[in-house]
Motif scaffolding. Structure first.
Motif, PDB file in Angstrom:
ATOM      1  N   ASN A 141       0.826  -1.207   0.000  1.00 24.01           N
ATOM      2  CA  ASN A 141       0.000   0.000   0.000  1.00 24.01           C
ATOM      3  C   ASN A 141       0.862   1.261   0.000  1.00 24.01           C
ATOM      4  O   ASN A 141       0.687   2.165   0.816  1.00 24.01           O
ATOM      5  CB  ASN A 141      -0.953   0.014   1.207  1.00 24.01           C
ATOM      6  CG  ASN A 141      -1.997   1.127   1.099  1.00 24.01           C
ATOM      7  OD1 ASN A 141      -2.295   1.632   0.008  1.00 24.01           O
ATOM      8  ND2 ASN A 141      -2.561   1.519   2.232  1.00 24.01           N
ATOM      9  N   SER A 142       1.825   1.313  -0.925  1.00 30.29           N
ATOM     10  CA  SER A 142       2.707   2.478  -1.006  1.00 30.29           C
ATOM     11  C   SER A 142       2.570   3.159  -2.365  1.00 30.29           C
ATOM     12  O   SER A 142       2.069   2.566  -3.329  1.00 30.29           O
ATOM     13  CB  SER A 142       4.168   2.059  -0.786  1.00 30.29           C
ATOM     14  OG  SER A 142       4.614   1.232  -1.845  1.00 30.29           O
ATOM     15  N   TRP A 143       3.035   4.397  -2.397  1.00 34.30           N
ATOM     16  CA  TRP A 143       3.022   5.171  -3.647  1.00 34.30           C
ATOM     17  C   TRP A 143       4.346   5.890  -3.775  1.00 34.30           C
ATOM     18  O   TRP A 143       4.776   6.604  -2.878  1.00 34.30           O
ATOM     19  CB  TRP A 143       1.870   6.181  -3.629  1.00 34.30           C
ATOM     20  CG  TRP A 143       1.944   7.216  -4.721  1.00 34.30           C
ATOM     21  CD1 TRP A 143       1.944   6.999  -6.067  1.00 34.30           C
ATOM     22  CD2 TRP A 143       2.014   8.639  -4.540  1.00 34.30           C
ATOM     23  NE1 TRP A 143       2.024   8.191  -6.747  1.00 34.30           N
ATOM     24  CE2 TRP A 143       2.064   9.217  -5.835  1.00 34.30           C
ATOM     25  CE3 TRP A 143       2.037   9.473  -3.429  1.00 34.30           C
ATOM     26  CZ2 TRP A 143       2.135  10.589  -6.026  1.00 34.30           C
ATOM     27  CZ3 TRP A 143       2.109  10.851  -3.622  1.00 34.30           C
ATOM     28  CH2 TRP A 143       2.155  11.391  -4.909  1.00 34.30           C
ATOM     29  N   TYR A 144       5.018   5.657  -4.906  1.00 39.41           N
ATOM     30  CA  TYR A 144       6.294   6.312  -5.209  1.00 39.41           C
ATOM     31  C   TYR A 144       6.003   7.616  -5.931  1.00 39.41           C
ATOM     32  O   TYR A 144       5.465   7.625  -7.033  1.00 39.41           O
ATOM     33  CB  TYR A 144       7.154   5.385  -6.063  1.00 39.41           C
ATOM     34  CG  TYR A 144       8.434   5.993  -6.588  1.00 39.41           C
ATOM     35  CD1 TYR A 144       9.222   6.836  -5.793  1.00 39.41           C
ATOM     36  CD2 TYR A 144       8.877   5.715  -7.879  1.00 39.41           C
ATOM     37  CE1 TYR A 144      10.398   7.379  -6.277  1.00 39.41           C
ATOM     38  CE2 TYR A 144      10.065   6.248  -8.373  1.00 39.41           C
ATOM     39  CZ  TYR A 144      10.817   7.091  -7.560  1.00 39.41           C
ATOM     40  OH  TYR A 144      11.993   7.630  -8.039  1.00 39.41           O
ATOM     41  N   VAL A 145       6.367   8.732  -5.321  1.00 42.56           N
ATOM     42  CA  VAL A 145       6.014  10.052  -5.835  1.00 42.56           C
ATOM     43  C   VAL A 145       6.694  10.340  -7.172  1.00 42.56           C
ATOM     44  O   VAL A 145       6.052  10.790  -8.123  1.00 42.56           O
ATOM     45  CB  VAL A 145       6.395  11.145  -4.806  1.00 42.56           C
ATOM     46  CG1 VAL A 145       6.013  12.522  -5.340  1.00 42.56           C
ATOM     47  CG2 VAL A 145       5.720  10.874  -3.474  1.00 42.56           C
ATOM     48  N   ASN A 146       8.016  10.138  -7.244  1.00 49.54           N
ATOM     49  CA  ASN A 146       8.817  10.410  -8.434  1.00 49.54           C
ATOM     50  C   ASN A 146       8.611  11.836  -8.935  1.00 49.54           C
ATOM     51  O   ASN A 146       8.108  12.082 -10.034  1.00 49.54           O
ATOM     52  CB  ASN A 146       8.504   9.406  -9.551  1.00 49.54           C
ATOM     53  CG  ASN A 146       9.464   9.542 -10.717  1.00 49.54           C
ATOM     54  OD1 ASN A 146      10.503  10.177 -10.609  1.00 49.54           O
ATOM     55  ND2 ASN A 146       9.114   8.954 -11.849  1.00 49.54           N
ATOM     56  N   GLN A 147       9.036  12.789  -8.129  1.00 52.11           N
ATOM     57  CA  GLN A 147       8.856  14.207  -8.460  1.00 52.11           C
ATOM     58  C   GLN A 147       9.516  14.604  -9.775  1.00 52.11           C
ATOM     59  O   GLN A 147       9.111  15.573 -10.411  1.00 52.11           O
ATOM     60  CB  GLN A 147       9.409  15.074  -7.330  1.00 52.11           C
ATOM     61  CG  GLN A 147      10.890  14.849  -7.049  1.00 52.11           C
ATOM     62  CD  GLN A 147      11.416  15.713  -5.922  1.00 52.11           C
ATOM     63  OE1 GLN A 147      11.207  16.933  -5.898  1.00 52.11           O
ATOM     64  NE2 GLN A 147      12.091  15.094  -4.960  1.00 52.11           N
ATOM     65  N   TYR A 148      10.545  13.855 -10.184  1.00 55.81           N
ATOM     66  CA  TYR A 148      11.265  14.185 -11.411  1.00 55.81           C
ATOM     67  C   TYR A 148      10.396  14.025 -12.660  1.00 55.81           C
ATOM     68  O   TYR A 148      10.472  14.828 -13.592  1.00 55.81           O
ATOM     69  CB  TYR A 148      12.519  13.308 -11.541  1.00 55.81           C
ATOM     70  CG  TYR A 148      13.488  13.521 -10.418  1.00 55.81           C
ATOM     71  CD1 TYR A 148      14.427  14.538 -10.480  1.00 55.81           C
ATOM     72  CD2 TYR A 148      13.447  12.721  -9.275  1.00 55.81           C
ATOM     73  CE1 TYR A 148      15.311  14.755  -9.440  1.00 55.81           C
ATOM     74  CE2 TYR A 148      14.328  12.932  -8.220  1.00 55.81           C
ATOM     75  CZ  TYR A 148      15.250  13.952  -8.306  1.00 55.81           C
ATOM     76  OH  TYR A 148      16.117  14.174  -7.272  1.00 55.81           O
ATOM     77  N   ASP A 149       9.580  12.989 -12.657  1.00 53.58           N
ATOM     78  CA  ASP A 149       8.774  12.685 -13.846  1.00 53.58           C
ATOM     79  C   ASP A 149       7.272  12.850 -13.610  1.00 53.58           C
ATOM     80  O   ASP A 149       6.478  12.623 -14.524  1.00 53.58           O
ATOM     81  CB  ASP A 149       9.052  11.242 -14.304  1.00 53.58           C
ATOM     82  CG  ASP A 149      10.522  11.007 -14.610  1.00 53.58           C
ATOM     83  OD1 ASP A 149      11.207  11.962 -15.034  1.00 53.58           O
ATOM     84  OD2 ASP A 149      10.997   9.867 -14.414  1.00 53.58           O
ATOM     85  N   ASN A 150       6.878  13.240 -12.417  1.00 52.65           N
ATOM     86  CA  ASN A 150       5.464  13.392 -12.080  1.00 52.65           C
ATOM     87  C   ASN A 150       4.935  14.711 -12.650  1.00 52.65           C
ATOM     88  O   ASN A 150       5.382  15.788 -12.233  1.00 52.65           O
ATOM     89  CB  ASN A 150       5.306  13.369 -10.556  1.00 52.65           C
ATOM     90  CG  ASN A 150       3.851  13.268 -10.112  1.00 52.65           C
ATOM     91  OD1 ASN A 150       2.971  13.844 -10.742  1.00 52.65           O
ATOM     92  ND2 ASN A 150       3.629  12.563  -9.026  1.00 52.65           N
ATOM     93  N   PRO A 151       4.003  14.673 -13.597  1.00 47.35           N
ATOM     94  CA  PRO A 151       3.526  15.910 -14.232  1.00 47.35           C
ATOM     95  C   PRO A 151       2.838  16.872 -13.271  1.00 47.35           C
ATOM     96  O   PRO A 151       2.734  18.068 -13.558  1.00 47.35           O
ATOM     97  CB  PRO A 151       2.567  15.406 -15.317  1.00 47.35           C
ATOM     98  CG  PRO A 151       2.156  14.034 -14.872  1.00 47.35           C
ATOM     99  CD  PRO A 151       3.336  13.476 -14.150  1.00 47.35           C
ATOM    100  N   SER A 152       2.364  16.371 -12.137  1.00 47.14           N
ATOM    101  CA  SER A 152       1.713  17.253 -11.154  1.00 47.14           C
ATOM    102  C   SER A 152       2.688  18.250 -10.557  1.00 47.14           C
ATOM    103  O   SER A 152       2.277  19.286 -10.018  1.00 47.14           O
ATOM    104  CB  SER A 152       1.081  16.413 -10.039  1.00 47.14           C
ATOM    105  OG  SER A 152       0.097  15.549 -10.557  1.00 47.14           O
TER     106      SER A 152
END
Length: 453
Positions: A141-152
């Motif tokens: 039940n985890s979520w990897y944010v990945n700010q580098y490629d996350n369009p948000s």
């Protein structure tokens, strides 16, 4: 009554502040978008909230879940605030070059912090990119944010930071300057401003050891440009999807030293206690000053707060160790004044070579003066020991007097730096300086090199 329902409602609407002392030679009006007024003290609060809200909306982040992200610290702080309010757990993965203050702050707000080595390739299993991805795969039940490629990430700045800047300058902004790391800020703000006025110039601040500038200019990802650097929060050894190079008009690179020095100068000359990337940003702006005209309005965005760098850029010992502290050095005593209270490491003529080796190892030095009852009578350095060892593998039990070289030259405290450099250049691995208290100290090649501007 006027109040926010929770801390997240205080994100955004940060002030615009006129720059003065440091930009006195810049013709244009220079304004700073001062992002430390966000509750997490950085611009990253904006995209942290947006990325989590978007992940909640499409089901990637579920109630009670664990948020996992590789961060230089500021995104982690923003994520931590949102996680607290919304009831999520947070694991932050950081590179070991980040300041201790950033790590301590994240732990203080409940995040679990994992530290990874800096000097490894991005696809190395030990890198903070790889560790973040692996943790996300292994944690239920985890979520990897990945700010580098996350369009948000970029979307947050398109929706909030860009419009704020446009409104605060009444649409008069002509240039936007910001450090580039994940690329979300420059791409989101740049997209909004270009839509409002295509003539607005968007400039990115890069650092040496990062690939952005050359890639933007040539389209070549040059691995030879990738090497370790000290500046925090900007530059990358990858090409994040959030960096929209078509929006960016150009990059300028700032050295680690200039970024650190101008971080201090912002505090001492503008009263702006800001982070390392702010020092890089204002120095980059000064490097670009020929691009600005009298009626231009230049906005530079300052990412984070100086409290996260107290042990680094705001610590004179840390700055001095890296040759960043701008001190006036002209004489022998200037070269040793920061460590003149430490005793001079010596070896006596009748001691064994093994004793000298042990002392070199213990104190991490390369040369030692040799003493007898008369005073300084010789010297020993790494090259002498190496030559002796090649001649005789049992040299460790040999008295120092049998392998020592001539004594180091002794100079007065007021001897000029040029004269010392000349002595060292003429084959002396070091010189000794006689201090007023009767003690002596050693000056090595490294001491001279470290004070070269």
């Amino acid at each position: 009554m006027k109040y926010a329902n929770n801390i997240l409602e205080t994100i955004g609407d940060t002030p615009m502040v006129k720059m003065n002392a440091l930009v006195k030679d810049v013709e244009a009006l220079v304004l700073a978008k001062y992002e430390t007024f966000n509750p997490g003290n950085s611009v990253k609060d904006r995209m942290a909230l947006k990325m989590i809200e978007d992940a909640e909306a499409d089901g990637r982040l579920k109630p009670g879940g664990t948020i996992i992200e590789g961060t230089s610290g500021n995104t982690g702080m923003g994520l931590a605030l949102v996680a607290i309010v919304k009831g999520y757990k947070l694991i932050c993965v950081m590179a070991d070059k980040q300041s201790k203050e950033k790590m301590d702050i994240l732990r203080a707000v409940g995040a679990k912090v994992m530290v990874c080595p800096t000097n490894v390739e991005p696809d190395d299993p030990r890198s903070y990119y790889s560790v973040s991805k692996r943790l996300a795969e292994e944690t239920p039940n985890s979520w990897y944010v990945n700010q580098y490629d996350n369009p948000s990430n970029a979307k947050a700045h398109y929706e909030s930071t860009g419009p704020e800047i446009w409104e605060q300058t009444e649409g008069k902004i002509t240039h936007f300057i910001v450090g580039v790391g994940t690329g979300g800020t420059i791409s989101g703000v740049g997209k909004y401003l270009k839509e409002k006025n295509p003539n607005v110039k968007i400039w990115g601040i890069d650092t040496y050891g990062s690939v952005f500038k050359k890639y933007h200019e040539t389209g070549i990802f040059d691995e030879n440009e990738v090497y370790s650097y000290i500046t925090e929060g900007i530059g990358e050894d990858i090409l994040p999807e959030n960096v929209n190079f078509s929006i960016i008009d150009g990059f300028t690179k700032v050295t680690d030293k200039d970024a650190a020095v101008y971080t201090q100068r912002l505090a001492k000359e503008e009263g702006m206690f800001l982070g390392n990337s702010a020092g890089a940003a204002i120095k980059g702006l000064l490097q670009l000053k020929d691009h600005f005209k009298k009626d231009d309005v230049v906005v530079v965005l300052f990412h984070d707060h100086g409290s996260r760098y107290v042990g680094k850029m705001f610590n004179d010992d840390w700055m001095r160790e890296r040759g960043f502290l701008e001190e006036e050095v002209s004489t022998a005593v200037d070269l040793v004044k920061n460590h003149e209270e430490k005793p001079l490491v010596t070896v006596k003529t009748e001691e064994l070579v093994s004793h000298a080796i042990e002392r070199m190892r213990k104190f991490q030095i390369s040369q030692i003066p040799v003493l007898d009852s008369e005073g300084f009578v010789g010297s020993v350095d790494e090259s002498a020991l190496f030559s002796a060892f090649l001649d005789d593998k049992n040299t460790a039990d040999t008295p120092i007097r049998e392998i020592m070289n001539d004594p180091f030259p002794i100079v007065e405290a007021n001897t000029s730096l040029d004269e010392i450099s000349s002595l060292i250049k003429n084959g002396n691995p070091a010189v000794l300086v006689a201090l007023e208290n009767g003690k002596h100290h050693i000056i090595t090649k490294y001491d001279v090199i470290s004070h070269i501007k």
